[in-house]
Design a protein around this motif. Structure first.
Motif, PDB file in Angstrom:
ATOM      1  N   PHE A  18       5.393   4.524   0.115  1.00 59.80           N
ATOM      2  CA  PHE A  18       5.792   5.938   0.078  1.00 59.80           C
ATOM      3  C   PHE A  18       5.917   6.581   1.462  1.00 59.80           C
ATOM      4  CE2 PHE A  18       3.207   5.238  -3.827  1.00 59.80           C
ATOM      5  CZ  PHE A  18       4.246   5.343  -4.736  1.00 59.80           C
ATOM      6  N   THR A  61      -1.134   7.848  -4.959  1.00 61.86           N
ATOM      7  CA  THR A  61      -0.937   7.016  -3.752  1.00 61.86           C
ATOM      8  C   THR A  61      -2.248   6.363  -3.317  1.00 61.86           C
ATOM      9  OG1 THR A  61      -1.285   8.819  -2.169  1.00 61.86           O
ATOM     10  CG2 THR A  61       0.967   8.427  -2.873  1.00 61.86           C
ATOM     11  N   LYS A  76       3.955  14.408  -1.143  1.00 60.64           N
ATOM     12  CA  LYS A  76       2.547  13.988  -1.170  1.00 60.64           C
ATOM     13  C   LYS A  76       1.859  14.496   0.089  1.00 60.64           C
ATOM     14  CE  LYS A  76       4.179   9.827  -3.447  1.00 60.64           C
ATOM     15  NZ  LYS A  76       5.602  10.194  -3.331  1.00 60.64           N
ATOM     16  N   TYR A  85      -2.538   3.209  -5.201  1.00 62.85           N
ATOM     17  CA  TYR A  85      -1.704   2.178  -4.556  1.00 62.85           C
ATOM     18  C   TYR A  85      -2.418   1.604  -3.335  1.00 62.85           C
ATOM     19  CZ  TYR A  85       2.723   2.521  -7.118  1.00 62.85           C
ATOM     20  OH  TYR A  85       3.698   2.436  -8.076  1.00 62.85           O
ATOM     21  N   GLU A  86      -2.942   2.489  -2.525  1.00 66.28           N
ATOM     22  CA  GLU A  86      -3.554   2.038  -1.275  1.00 66.28           C
ATOM     23  C   GLU A  86      -4.813   1.215  -1.551  1.00 66.28           C
ATOM     24  OE1 GLU A  86      -2.008   2.349   1.445  1.00 66.28           O
ATOM     25  OE2 GLU A  86      -3.518   1.690   2.878  1.00 66.28           O
ATOM     26  N   GLY A 143       0.824  -1.195   0.000  1.00 67.98           N
ATOM     27  CA  GLY A 143       0.000   0.000   0.000  1.00 67.98           C
ATOM     28  C   GLY A 143       0.862   1.250   0.000  1.00 67.98           C
ATOM     29  N   ALA A 144       0.201   2.384  -0.011  1.00 70.49           N
ATOM     30  CA  ALA A 144       0.906   3.670  -0.087  1.00 70.49           C
ATOM     31  C   ALA A 144       1.723   3.946   1.176  1.00 70.49           C
ATOM     32  CB  ALA A 144      -0.100   4.790  -0.317  1.00 70.49           C
TER      33      ALA A 144
END
Lengths: 51, 155
Positions: free
Chosen positions: A15, B76, B5, B79-80, A10-11
């Motif tokens: 990240f 993002t 971000k 992605y999540e 996941g983010a």
């Protein structure tokens, strides 16, 4: 080569982004917040062919 | 994807995200919603500014001089979301052709990294239908579909 199914990251993991659960957002559950967009997408999906 | 971000908030159902853009125009609340479409396992990403009355405007140009940060933040959420729901494909289209081109440029710019994690397709018009084709950087698409790569090859 062996294939294995993995859970994608996941983010947060990828990240380091902070993601907080906000239960206040649950008031929008099931509601379409973008009705105009939804209508546009319906038209696209209706004509979408997957090969 | 090595851009700053914004921090995110997410609903319990993990299909609604919010963040706050900050810039010369002040703070602007942004909302991202993933919704099912008529096609099984295909979900639409919708994104826009939250207005004072609580409604969302997905056509507005905010002008808060943080476009890359905003787009990186939206990415993002993909992605999540696809981490939680890896079998779902995400349909992404701009509110205008120029915004869809902006998304195409953002995908192109970050293609190598995105391609590690997603199958990326563009939608093209063909014989009165839309067809899903592998993404190429210099082509104007109607929309995009991304699908998380979940198969890992091990020696």
């Amino acid at each position: 080569m062996k294939k294995s199914v993995t859970r994608p990251v996941g983010a947060k993991e990828k990240f380091g982004v902070n993601i907080t659960v906000n239960k206040d957002l649950d008031r929008y559950a099931g509601k379409d917040l973008f009705p105009r967009k939804t209508e546009e997408i319906k038209k696209i999906v209706a004509k979408l062919t997957f090969r | 994807m090595n851009y700053p971000k914004y921090d995110l908030e997410v609903s319990t159902s993990e299909d609604l995200f919010e963040f706050v853009s900050s810039g010369p125009k002040g703070t602007i609340e942004k909302t991202i919603q993933f919704r099912e479409t008529e096609r099984p396992l295909l979900y639409n990403l919708a994104f826009g500014d939250k207005k004072e009355d609580g409604s969302i405007d997905d056509g507005i140009i905010s002008g808060n001089e943080d476009m890359e940060k905003v787009l990186a933040t939206v990415a993002t959420t993909v992605y999540e979301y696809t981490s939680t729901f890896p079998d779902r494909q995400i349909l992404i289209s701009g509110s205008t052709p120029s915004r869809t081109r902006l998304y195409r440029m953002a995908i192109s710019k970050n293609y190598d990294e995105l391609n590690n994690d997603f199958h990326i397709f563009g939608l093209v018009r063909k014989d009165g239908h839309f067809e899903k084709v592998p993404f190429e950087g210099n082509f104007d698409y109607i929309a995009f579909i991304v699908e998380r790569k979940t198969l890992k090859l091990e020696p």
